[in-house]
Design a protein around this motif. Sequence first.
Motif, short mmCIF file in Angstrom:
data_model
loop_
_atom_site.label_atom_id
_atom_site.label_comp_id
_atom_site.label_asym_id
_atom_site.label_seq_id
_atom_site.Cartn_x
_atom_site.Cartn_y
_atom_site.Cartn_z
N ARG A 42 0.85 -1.20 0.00
CA ARG A 42 0.00 0.00 0.00
C ARG A 42 0.88 1.25 0.00
O ARG A 42 0.66 2.17 -0.79
CB ARG A 42 -0.91 0.00 1.24
CG ARG A 42 -1.76 1.26 1.38
CD ARG A 42 -2.36 1.39 2.75
NE ARG A 42 -1.31 1.65 3.75
CZ ARG A 42 -1.51 1.59 5.06
NH1 ARG A 42 -2.70 1.25 5.54
NH2 ARG A 42 -0.53 1.86 5.89
N SER A 46 1.71 4.21 -2.84
CA SER A 46 1.50 5.62 -2.50
C SER A 46 2.77 6.44 -2.69
O SER A 46 2.78 7.63 -2.40
CB SER A 46 1.02 5.75 -1.05
OG SER A 46 -0.23 5.13 -0.90
N ASP A 115 -14.08 -0.43 1.53
CA ASP A 115 -14.91 0.77 1.48
C ASP A 115 -16.39 0.40 1.54
O ASP A 115 -17.18 1.06 2.21
CB ASP A 115 -14.67 1.55 0.19
CG ASP A 115 -13.30 2.21 0.13
OD1 ASP A 115 -12.61 2.29 1.17
OD2 ASP A 115 -12.92 2.66 -0.98
N SER A 119 -16.24 0.67 5.90
CA SER A 119 -16.00 2.11 6.08
C SER A 119 -16.80 2.66 7.25
O SER A 119 -17.82 2.11 7.64
CB SER A 119 -16.45 2.93 4.88
OG SER A 119 -15.90 2.63 3.73
N GLU A 120 -16.33 3.80 7.70
CA GLU A 120 -17.07 4.58 8.69
C GLU A 120 -18.35 5.11 8.03
O GLU A 120 -18.44 5.18 6.80
CB GLU A 120 -16.20 5.74 9.18
CG GLU A 120 -14.90 5.31 9.82
CD GLU A 120 -15.09 4.55 11.12
OE1 GLU A 120 -16.07 4.83 11.84
OE2 GLU A 120 -14.28 3.66 11.40
N ASP A 122 -19.31 8.02 7.51
CA ASP A 122 -19.06 9.17 6.64
C ASP A 122 -18.55 8.78 5.26
O ASP A 122 -18.52 9.60 4.36
CB ASP A 122 -18.04 10.12 7.29
CG ASP A 122 -18.60 10.80 8.53
OD1 ASP A 122 -19.84 10.84 8.70
OD2 ASP A 122 -17.78 11.29 9.33
N PRO A 124 -15.65 6.27 2.71
CA PRO A 124 -14.29 5.73 2.65
C PRO A 124 -13.24 6.78 3.02
O PRO A 124 -13.43 7.97 2.78
CB PRO A 124 -14.11 5.32 1.19
CG PRO A 124 -15.34 5.69 0.47
CD PRO A 124 -16.30 6.29 1.40
N PRO A 125 -12.12 6.32 3.58
CA PRO A 125 -11.07 7.26 3.97
C PRO A 125 -10.24 7.78 2.80
O PRO A 125 -9.64 8.84 2.88
CB PRO A 125 -10.19 6.44 4.92
CG PRO A 125 -10.43 5.03 4.55
CD PRO A 125 -11.83 4.96 4.02
N VAL A 126 -10.20 7.05 1.69
CA VAL A 126 -9.41 7.45 0.51
C VAL A 126 -10.25 7.18 -0.73
O VAL A 126 -10.90 6.14 -0.83
CB VAL A 126 -8.10 6.63 0.43
CG1 VAL A 126 -7.34 6.95 -0.86
CG2 VAL A 126 -7.22 6.88 1.64
#
Length: 179
Positions: A42, A46, A115, A119-120, A122, A124-126
């Motif tokens: 990962r 990145s 995701d 996910s939370e 709110d 996905p974080p990305v």
Amino acid sequence: MATYDADMSEATLGNVPFRVDNCSIERTLGIVGEKWTFLVLREAFSGVRRFADMQAATGAPRQVLSARLARLVDEGLLRKVPYREPGQRQRDEYRLTQMGLDLYPIMVALMHWGDRYLSEPDGPPVLLTHRGCGALVEQHFRCADGHEIAGPREVTPVHGPGASVTAAGSPAHAGDAAS
């Protein structure tokens, strides 16, 4: 011809269960099928290349990270590139090889699954966007003739040319099995 049903634990050849003894999924998991390895990959995707940055980003213990990086280099997914900061000793950066880059669709599929299911509230974080236009990146399966595949019920596994197959408990090479 082999068929697959989501309720079955293995594919079948006609009505006889078969198992590919030299499974590509099993072989791949033998190299990458561990949490720290996926986190290292990962970070490599990145753009993280240096040991200290990778350790900070993954939280991996030093020995674990060192072992994972060495294994990924040995397996050909990463390559070492030496660098030297002024006044420091030479060190190595870790860069993805073509073999490593080819794992990107797997990483994206894992991320999209996470995701969707983990996910939370709110979201996905990305999010992955196309650098050229800014649209969200999606994954799709297509056959060689261009037909979109909606899911596993539209796929039929068949023996490949290198299959080593066990049918009804006895090992055989794919060329030995009736098709």
